[in-house]
Design a protein around this motif. Sequence first.
Motif, short mmCIF file in Angstrom:
data_model
loop_
_atom_site.label_atom_id
_atom_site.label_comp_id
_atom_site.label_asym_id
_atom_site.label_seq_id
_atom_site.Cartn_x
_atom_site.Cartn_y
_atom_site.Cartn_z
N UNK A 158 124.88 12.05 32.83
CA UNK A 158 124.97 13.42 34.19
C UNK A 158 126.63 13.04 35.02
N UNK A 159 127.06 14.28 34.26
CA UNK A 159 128.74 14.40 34.44
C UNK A 159 128.69 15.72 35.16
N UNK A 160 127.85 15.70 35.62
CA UNK A 160 127.56 17.51 36.08
C UNK A 160 128.43 17.23 37.61
N UNK A 161 129.83 18.15 37.73
CA UNK A 161 130.44 18.25 38.38
C UNK A 161 131.11 17.64 39.07
N UNK A 162 131.05 16.59 37.80
CA UNK A 162 131.91 15.35 37.59
C UNK A 162 133.46 15.86 37.29
N UNK A 163 134.43 15.37 37.85
CA UNK A 163 136.08 15.40 36.95
C UNK A 163 136.54 14.64 35.99
N UNK A 164 136.44 14.36 34.60
CA UNK A 164 136.17 14.02 33.30
C UNK A 164 137.95 14.73 32.27
N UNK A 165 138.06 13.71 32.05
CA UNK A 165 139.80 13.86 31.80
C UNK A 165 139.56 13.72 30.02
N UNK A 166 140.29 14.64 29.63
CA UNK A 166 140.25 14.34 27.99
C UNK A 166 141.56 15.46 27.47
N UNK A 167 141.39 14.45 25.79
CA UNK A 167 143.21 15.01 25.30
C UNK A 167 142.87 16.20 24.26
N UNK A 168 143.35 17.11 24.94
CA UNK A 168 143.80 18.62 24.19
C UNK A 168 143.14 18.47 22.26
N UNK A 169 142.49 19.24 22.13
CA UNK A 169 142.65 19.58 21.25
C UNK A 169 141.35 18.26 20.63
N UNK A 170 140.68 17.51 21.26
CA UNK A 170 139.86 16.65 20.41
C UNK A 170 138.39 16.98 20.43
N UNK A 171 137.74 16.23 19.73
CA UNK A 171 136.12 16.48 19.21
C UNK A 171 134.95 16.21 21.17
N UNK A 172 135.85 15.58 21.41
CA UNK A 172 135.37 15.59 22.70
C UNK A 172 135.37 17.13 23.52
N UNK A 173 136.62 17.21 23.44
CA UNK A 173 137.16 18.44 24.48
C UNK A 173 134.88 19.55 23.95
N UNK A 174 134.76 19.32 22.90
CA UNK A 174 134.08 20.42 22.68
C UNK A 174 132.19 19.62 23.04
N UNK A 175 132.67 18.25 23.11
CA UNK A 175 131.37 18.01 23.64
C UNK A 175 131.09 17.90 25.33
N UNK A 176 132.64 17.98 25.37
CA UNK A 176 132.17 18.28 27.23
C UNK A 176 131.82 19.67 27.84
N UNK A 177 132.52 20.27 26.69
CA UNK A 177 131.65 21.63 26.98
C UNK A 177 130.28 22.18 26.77
N UNK A 178 129.85 21.76 25.68
CA UNK A 178 128.97 21.49 25.52
C UNK A 178 127.62 21.11 26.59
N UNK A 179 128.20 19.83 27.13
CA UNK A 179 127.27 19.17 28.76
C UNK A 179 127.33 19.59 29.74
N UNK A 180 129.01 20.34 29.41
CA UNK A 180 128.96 21.69 31.11
C UNK A 180 127.86 22.53 30.73
N UNK A 181 127.76 22.89 29.22
CA UNK A 181 127.08 24.27 29.36
C UNK A 181 125.21 23.89 29.93
N UNK A 182 124.85 22.58 29.19
CA UNK A 182 123.41 22.25 29.76
C UNK A 182 122.97 21.51 31.16
N UNK A 183 124.75 21.18 31.64
CA UNK A 183 124.96 21.26 32.96
C UNK A 183 124.13 22.72 34.53
N UNK A 184 124.83 23.75 33.99
CA UNK A 184 124.83 24.86 34.61
C UNK A 184 123.26 25.31 33.66
#
Length: 296
Positions: A158-184
């Motif tokens: 459950x990272x929904x609503x949390x402030x999560x830092x990542x580096x630009x251009x990494x696979x973690x950006x895609x990962x968080x984008x997908x997780x955020x969509x699941x939250x909404x």
Amino acid sequence: MLPAFALAGLSVACGAGGNGSGGSQPSSSAAPEVPSVSKDAKLAAMVPPAIAADGKIVVGQDQSYAPNEFVDSSGKVTGFDVDLGNAIGQKLGLQMEYQNAAFSGILAGLGSGQYELAMSSFSVNPERLQTVDMVTYYSAGTSLAVPKGNPDKISLDDLCGKNVAVQQGTVQVDDLTAKSADCTKAGKPAINMQQFQQQTDVNLQVQTKRSQAMLADSPVVDYAIKQTNGAVETVGQPYDTAPYGIALKKGQGTYAQAVQGAVQALIDDGTYAKILAKWGLSTSGAIAKAEINPAS
């Protein structure tokens, strides 16, 4: 990068790397030097003349991603990728010239001819394989890191609503984008993804508690924990393990085969294991076979 938390060492960026603490950069002076290796004439002959003519390979790299690639306290570019890259160059009879760049722009620079090789903790994925060839050389997962003691009780579930830092251009950006969509979709608040150009800035965000958590490659997070003396810690186990790949522009004859052959030779002769040991990287990330464009 998985692409992975960088303090002095795993990933490449536009400025000198740092330890993310606002203090001096980590030093690699205590680490033993890796013995040089001999040139393999057969592999060297497979490098395109346009690349080999000047005696060097220009490498694009984000030097903010310790321990993979970073600038140490003496100003020297160092790290796992650098040591392995140098050994690859020796096998091919060429010098490696590392150029620091923003991680998100390295592959574009490779395509434009600015770089002749990119080695910066790039995770192999289908999207990247559409534009570049990749030679595998390590396996890493994504880790979640939080300030010491996990004051906000962060979890991967459950990272929904949390402030999560990542580096630009990494696979973690895609990962968080997908997780955020699941939250909404579940009626929960989106993840507040905070993107930074350098991994060192991501590390600092968590260390100073300006971000509640961060996602990065597992070896980068592990190294950051050591460099911050435990000011950050991991939550759970690494996930989404994938190989790192050396990126090469497509359509260059036997160049990819030359690089793959060099990596495999270093695995076979024990140099690869010595480099892993030097940087304290988990043997679980070691590979036995270097591949070109592995199936995902």
